[in-house]
Design a protein around this motif. Structure first.
Motif, PDB file in Angstrom:
ATOM      1  N   GLU A 267      45.274  51.134  42.730  1.00 21.59           N
ATOM      2  CA  GLU A 267      43.897  51.103  43.239  1.00 21.59           C
ATOM      3  C   GLU A 267      43.661  49.896  44.132  1.00 21.59           C
ATOM      4  O   GLU A 267      42.834  49.936  45.048  1.00 21.59           O
TER       5      GLU A 267
ATOM      6  N   ARG B  19      43.188  44.345  39.987  1.00 19.80           N
ATOM      7  CA  ARG B  19      42.846  45.165  41.150  1.00 19.80           C
ATOM      8  C   ARG B  19      42.346  44.295  42.296  1.00 19.80           C
ATOM      9  O   ARG B  19      42.727  44.474  43.450  1.00 19.80           O
TER      10      ARG B  19
ATOM     11  N   ASP C  78      47.710  51.849  37.337  1.00 22.41           N
ATOM     12  CA  ASP C  78      46.487  52.327  37.987  1.00 22.41           C
ATOM     13  C   ASP C  78      45.806  51.205  38.762  1.00 22.41           C
ATOM     14  O   ASP C  78      45.389  51.388  39.912  1.00 22.41           O
TER      15      ASP C  78
ATOM     16  N   GLN D 231      40.415  44.776  36.175  1.00 24.34           N
ATOM     17  CA  GLN D 231      39.561  44.607  37.350  1.00 24.34           C
ATOM     18  C   GLN D 231      40.022  43.416  38.186  1.00 24.34           C
ATOM     19  O   GLN D 231      40.044  43.472  39.419  1.00 24.34           O
TER      20      GLN D 231
END
Length: 209
Positions: free
Chosen positions: A35, A197, A31, A194
């Protein structure tokens, strides 16, 4: 399937190279990468969890997932059975190449010398992995190898960080760049998706046309 790596990557220039120790992290990792804009990933067969992680990530619609550090025909078979759409090896191994051809998936053998590159080209392969890229001389070595072999395409991997990324991507012989800094085992152990990403988004932006 197709044996053309460029077709599988479909324009993706940045390939996260992943060492996954816990298969439970595979879903959140996929994910985070997607993203961040990644469209492919290489799961290295360096851990007992690699096969399960690859299988989990291969179901993520946004990523073309391949297997890395494949050292044998048997590993290649297991990787493809788990959903790998391409196979990457640290060196040139005839049995791995033959198995991937039989499985009808792209294989990207590692090379570091002109002799190894000639072996790969003689076998009908046009895309190779320059490995370990930075330890082998980096972009200077890549350009020196590309000059007499204009039909070769490279996926440099090994020791590359964000500071070297733009230089590699600017070279016309480079199909994509493999990078392990995008999602390290430390990121996964701490659950810092995070940061994965963020790093991925920065790298993808560098590789954008």
């Amino acid at each position: 399937m197709t044996t053309d790596l460029a077709a599988v990557l479909d324009g993706a220039r940045v390939m996260p190279v992943l060492t996954v120790r816990d298969p439970a992290t595979a879903g959140p990792l996929a994910d985070a990468l997607a993203e961040g804009g990644a469209r492919c990933a290489e799961v290295t067969f360096r851990t007992p969890a690699a096969e399960r992680a690859l299988k989990a990530m291969a179901t993520h619609g946004g990523l073309a997932v391949g297997a890395g550090t494949v050292l044998s025909a048997e590993q290649a078979q297991r990787a493809v059975a788990a959903g790998a759409r391409f196979v990457v090896s640290p060196g040139y191994d005839e049995e791995v190449v033959a198995a991937c051809r039989e499985l009808d998936v792209p294989v990207v053998p590692g090379i570091a010398t002109a002799t190894e590159l000639m072996r790969a080209l003689r076998a009908g392969l046009t895309t190779v992995k320059l490995f370990p890229a930075e330890a082998s001389g980096g972009l200077r070595t890549l350009r020196a190898l590309a000059a007499p072999f204009p039909g070769a395409r490279f996926v440099p991997t090994g020791g590359i960080g964000p500071g070297q990324l733009a230089g590699y991507l600017a070279d016309p012989a480079v199909l994509a760049v493999g990078g392990s800094w995008l999602a390290t085992p430390a990121h996964l152990d701490s659950g810092d998706y995070q940061e994965v990403r963020r790093l991925t988004a920065e790298a993808v932006e560098v590789g954008a046309p």
